[in-house]
Design an enzyme around this catalytic site. Structure first.
Site, PDB file in Angstrom:
ATOM      1  N   ARG A 101       0.836  -1.214   0.000  1.00 31.16           N
ATOM      2  CA  ARG A 101       0.000   0.000   0.000  1.00 31.16           C
ATOM      3  C   ARG A 101       0.867   1.260   0.000  1.00 31.16           C
ATOM      4  O   ARG A 101       0.488   2.282  -0.537  1.00 31.16           O
ATOM      5  CB  ARG A 101      -0.881  -0.024   1.260  1.00 31.16           C
ATOM      6  CG  ARG A 101      -2.161   0.765   1.152  1.00 31.16           C
ATOM      7  CD  ARG A 101      -2.972   0.769   2.457  1.00 31.16           C
ATOM      8  NE  ARG A 101      -2.905  -0.404   3.255  1.00 31.16           N
ATOM      9  CZ  ARG A 101      -3.811  -1.403   3.238  1.00 31.16           C
ATOM     10  NH1 ARG A 101      -4.859  -1.331   2.435  1.00 31.16           N
ATOM     11  NH2 ARG A 101      -3.666  -2.453   4.026  1.00 31.16           N
ATOM     12  N   TYR A 102       2.015   1.215   0.674  1.00 31.65           N
ATOM     13  CA  TYR A 102       2.924   2.363   0.772  1.00 31.65           C
ATOM     14  C   TYR A 102       4.249   1.938   0.138  1.00 31.65           C
ATOM     15  O   TYR A 102       4.653   0.775   0.252  1.00 31.65           O
ATOM     16  CB  TYR A 102       3.179   2.718   2.243  1.00 31.65           C
ATOM     17  CG  TYR A 102       1.921   2.908   3.068  1.00 31.65           C
ATOM     18  CD1 TYR A 102       1.237   4.122   3.056  1.00 31.65           C
ATOM     19  CD2 TYR A 102       1.417   1.879   3.859  1.00 31.65           C
ATOM     20  CE1 TYR A 102       0.090   4.296   3.816  1.00 31.65           C
ATOM     21  CE2 TYR A 102       0.275   2.050   4.621  1.00 31.65           C
ATOM     22  CZ  TYR A 102      -0.385   3.257   4.604  1.00 31.65           C
ATOM     23  OH  TYR A 102      -1.510   3.416   5.353  1.00 31.65           O
ATOM     24  N   ARG A 126       7.109  -0.073   2.391  1.00 24.85           N
ATOM     25  CA  ARG A 126       6.777  -1.180   3.297  1.00 24.85           C
ATOM     26  C   ARG A 126       5.660  -2.036   2.729  1.00 24.85           C
ATOM     27  O   ARG A 126       4.822  -1.539   1.984  1.00 24.85           O
ATOM     28  CB  ARG A 126       6.398  -0.658   4.686  1.00 24.85           C
ATOM     29  CG  ARG A 126       5.273   0.362   4.705  1.00 24.85           C
ATOM     30  CD  ARG A 126       5.434   1.253   5.943  1.00 24.85           C
ATOM     31  NE  ARG A 126       4.358   2.218   6.118  1.00 24.85           N
ATOM     32  CZ  ARG A 126       4.350   3.432   5.572  1.00 24.85           C
ATOM     33  NH1 ARG A 126       5.344   3.826   4.783  1.00 24.85           N
ATOM     34  NH2 ARG A 126       3.362   4.259   5.808  1.00 24.85           N
ATOM     35  N   CYS A 171      -5.966 -17.066  14.205  1.00 28.07           N
ATOM     36  CA  CYS A 171      -5.642 -16.236  15.379  1.00 28.07           C
ATOM     37  C   CYS A 171      -5.886 -17.070  16.632  1.00 28.07           C
ATOM     38  O   CYS A 171      -6.700 -17.993  16.621  1.00 28.07           O
ATOM     39  CB  CYS A 171      -6.550 -15.013  15.449  1.00 28.07           C
ATOM     40  SG  CYS A 171      -6.446 -13.961  13.991  1.00 28.07           S
ATOM     41  N   CYS A 202     -11.594 -11.661  17.569  1.00 23.48           N
ATOM     42  CA  CYS A 202     -12.147 -10.419  18.097  1.00 23.48           C
ATOM     43  C   CYS A 202     -13.416 -10.107  17.314  1.00 23.48           C
ATOM     44  O   CYS A 202     -13.418 -10.185  16.080  1.00 23.48           O
ATOM     45  CB  CYS A 202     -11.130  -9.302  17.920  1.00 23.48           C
ATOM     46  SG  CYS A 202      -9.488  -9.764  18.519  1.00 23.48           S
ATOM     47  N   CYS A 212     -13.141  -7.494  14.446  1.00 24.82           N
ATOM     48  CA  CYS A 212     -11.957  -7.612  13.580  1.00 24.82           C
ATOM     49  C   CYS A 212     -12.184  -7.024  12.189  1.00 24.82           C
ATOM     50  O   CYS A 212     -13.176  -7.308  11.538  1.00 24.82           O
ATOM     51  CB  CYS A 212     -11.588  -9.084  13.438  1.00 24.82           C
ATOM     52  SG  CYS A 212     -10.235  -9.353  12.295  1.00 24.82           S
ATOM     53  N   ARG A 254     -10.428  -7.763   9.631  1.00 24.78           N
ATOM     54  CA  ARG A 254     -10.199  -8.805   8.608  1.00 24.78           C
ATOM     55  C   ARG A 254     -11.082 -10.008   8.889  1.00 24.78           C
ATOM     56  O   ARG A 254     -10.736 -11.136   8.569  1.00 24.78           O
ATOM     57  CB  ARG A 254      -8.727  -9.217   8.581  1.00 24.78           C
ATOM     58  CG  ARG A 254      -7.795  -8.121   8.125  1.00 24.78           C
ATOM     59  CD  ARG A 254      -6.491  -8.654   7.514  1.00 24.78           C
ATOM     60  NE  ARG A 254      -5.722  -7.526   7.024  1.00 24.78           N
ATOM     61  CZ  ARG A 254      -4.622  -7.058   7.610  1.00 24.78           C
ATOM     62  NH1 ARG A 254      -4.149  -7.640   8.690  1.00 24.78           N
ATOM     63  NH2 ARG A 254      -3.992  -6.019   7.105  1.00 24.78           N
ATOM     64  N   ASP A 280     -12.789   0.316  12.036  1.00 27.56           N
ATOM     65  CA  ASP A 280     -12.958   0.164  10.587  1.00 27.56           C
ATOM     66  C   ASP A 280     -14.391  -0.268  10.253  1.00 27.56           C
ATOM     67  O   ASP A 280     -15.108  -0.795  11.102  1.00 27.56           O
ATOM     68  CB  ASP A 280     -11.969  -0.883  10.060  1.00 27.56           C
ATOM     69  CG  ASP A 280     -10.543  -0.383  10.105  1.00 27.56           C
ATOM     70  OD1 ASP A 280     -10.298   0.735   9.629  1.00 27.56           O
ATOM     71  OD2 ASP A 280      -9.670  -1.112  10.635  1.00 27.56           O
ATOM     72  N   ASP A 304      -8.017   4.418   8.938  1.00 32.78           N
ATOM     73  CA  ASP A 304      -7.591   3.772   7.703  1.00 32.78           C
ATOM     74  C   ASP A 304      -8.679   4.096   6.677  1.00 32.78           C
ATOM     75  O   ASP A 304      -9.816   3.639   6.819  1.00 32.78           O
ATOM     76  CB  ASP A 304      -7.487   2.257   7.931  1.00 32.78           C
ATOM     77  CG  ASP A 304      -6.180   1.720   7.411  1.00 32.78           C
ATOM     78  OD1 ASP A 304      -5.836   2.072   6.277  1.00 32.78           O
ATOM     79  OD2 ASP A 304      -5.533   0.956   8.137  1.00 32.78           O
ATOM     80  N   LYS A 320      -3.606   5.158   5.919  1.00 29.73           N
ATOM     81  CA  LYS A 320      -3.917   5.585   7.277  1.00 29.73           C
ATOM     82  C   LYS A 320      -3.510   7.041   7.461  1.00 29.73           C
ATOM     83  O   LYS A 320      -2.420   7.432   7.031  1.00 29.73           O
ATOM     84  CB  LYS A 320      -3.049   4.717   8.200  1.00 29.73           C
ATOM     85  CG  LYS A 320      -3.717   4.251   9.443  1.00 29.73           C
ATOM     86  CD  LYS A 320      -2.740   3.448  10.269  1.00 29.73           C
ATOM     87  CE  LYS A 320      -2.748   1.981   9.954  1.00 29.73           C
ATOM     88  NZ  LYS A 320      -1.604   1.505   9.216  1.00 29.73           N
TER      89      LYS A 320
HETATM   90  S1  SF4 Z   1      -8.196  -8.302  15.360  1.00 32.27           S
HETATM   91 FE1  SF4 Z   1      -8.638  -9.907  13.825  1.00 32.27          FE
HETATM   92  S2  SF4 Z   1      -6.631 -10.493  13.027  1.00 32.27           S
HETATM   93 FE2  SF4 Z   1      -6.277  -9.436  14.987  1.00 32.27          FE
HETATM   94  S3  SF4 Z   1      -6.251 -11.075  16.541  1.00 32.27           S
HETATM   95 FE3  SF4 Z   1      -8.341 -10.258  16.484  1.00 32.27          FE
HETATM   96  S4  SF4 Z   1      -9.388 -11.645  15.042  1.00 32.27           S
HETATM   97 FE4  SF4 Z   1      -7.191 -11.932  14.684  1.00 32.27          FE
END
Ligand code: SF4
Length: 354
Positions: free
Chosen positions: A92-93, A96, A105, A109, A112, A114, A275, A312, A319
């Site tokens: 994206r940049y 990096r 994971c 979460c 999340c 993603r 997000d 973002d 970002k």
């Molecule tokens: S935010 Fe998403 S990618 Fe990060 S640990 Fe939690 S579930 Fe996994």
């Protein structure tokens, strides 16, 4: 505090553990069918089942509102897919890249960003061939100075695999910095063994670990000890926190978290505005609320303890800091607000060209 032995991975597990009422198992199972569930023992033990608004439970126990998708929400909220030249790489940049090593994971979460890409049943870890292609891409792009290793959570990989990836990147001279993003030191601190810390370390590259943590109660003695093992292995640490309604959207909680991080030798780096991930509207604050919190934090914390509040921009535009702003242009210079909201005139005075 209840001792849990295993990661809770289903509505039935949560009901058995007493983290949801048995009558809620069916509605939670509907969420589980859509988005992965995992609550490791260290996080399950932190949940106060007597508190219906517990900040740890809110982050990890599924909520039926996750199935309500707001029209503005996006499957790929920050546009990883648009900027992916080869599998596992997001460029994206210019200087990096992200190298997404795994889709798993240790904890899932509920907010999340993603969430559509992680969990059982999603494309798993990068295969050896995909990793080779990603490394070839990095080798072919001398402008890549920093590789950000992420996922999922790359610290679910074995120390052997982490060491292999580190060695492969050490062999690319223009890469100077490796930055691992992880929630492991907080949610499964027992995974941060001396062997893993050694695997992350590098004699020839600078290594950072960006710790994802959202609440001061997550910074347990075990989490702090895991961070100490990493730091003592030569790894510099920064943090990232997501601003989450009902979890940390008050100044006292954020202040306590940032102080705990600095005490642990972790520099607070980013406070992310939530997000536009599907089914996460109940977690998002407004930007105005986030700015008001940052204003209060600036009256209480030193610069060392202050993260940058960032958004973002959806669509892979990157970002940016989103304030608050302390400077406004006037006819004669600037009006500058002090931390108490008092405005002061400032004349931008310098001696002219060199
Ligand atoms: S935010 Fe998403 S990618 Fe990060 S640990 Fe939690 S579930 Fe996994």
């Amino acid at each position: 505090m209840t001792a849990f032995r295993q990661t809770l991975k289903s509505a039935a597990d949560l009901a058995d553990a007493g983290l949801i009422a048995p009558g809620r198992a069916a509605e939670i199972a509907r969420v589980e069918a859509r988005y992965a569930v995992a609550i490791p023992p260290a996080m399950a033990a932190l949940i106060d089942t007597n508190d219906a608004d517990d900040a740890i439970a809110r982050q990890f126990v599924p909520d039926p509102r996750e199935l309500d998708r707001h029209p503005s929400e996006r499957t790929d909220p920050i546009g990883d897919g648009i900027k992916s030249p080869v599998a596992g790489v997001v460029h994206r940049y210019p200087d990096r890249i992200l190298l997404k090593l795994v889709a798993a994971c240790p904890v899932y979460c509920r907010f999340c960003f993603r969430r559509e890409m992680v969990g059982p049943g999603k494309a798993n870890a990068l295969s050896d061939a995909e990793l080779a292609a990603a490394l070839a891409y990095i080798r072919a792009h001398p402008e890549i100075w920093e590789v950000i290793l992420t996922g999922g959570d790359p610290l679910v990989l074995s120390p052997r695999r982490v060491a292999e990836v580190t060695a492969a990147l050490e062999a690319i001279p223009h890469v100077k910095v490796l930055r691992w993003h992880s929630r492991v030191p907080v949610v499964t601190p027992e995974r941060v063994t001396p062997m893993l810390a050694d695997a992350l370390g590098s004699a020839s590259k600078t290594v950072y670990l960006a710790l994802h943590t959202n609440h001061p109660r997550e910074m347990t003695a075990a989490a702090r000890a895991a961070c100490a093992r990493l730091i003592e292995a030569g790894i510099a640490m920064v943090s990232q926190t997501v601003l989450l309604k009902g979890v940390n959207d008050d100044a006292d909680t954020l202040e306590a978290l940032m102080r705990a991080l600095v005490e642990t030798r972790v520099k607070p780096y980013y406070l992310h505005h939530g997000d536009l991930a599907p089914g996460t509207a109940h977690f998002r604050t407004t930007i105005a609320e986030g700015q008001a919190l940052m204003r209060i934090l600036r009256t209480r914390l030193s610069g060392l303890a202050l993260p940058t509040y960032v958004l973002d921009i959806p669509g892979a535009h990157g970002k940016v800091p989103i304030g608050p702003q302390y400077l406004a242009q006037t006819a004669t210079g600037y009006a500058v607000l002090d931390v108490h909201g008092q405005s002061h005139a400032y004349e931008d005075c310098c001696a002219g060209p060199r």
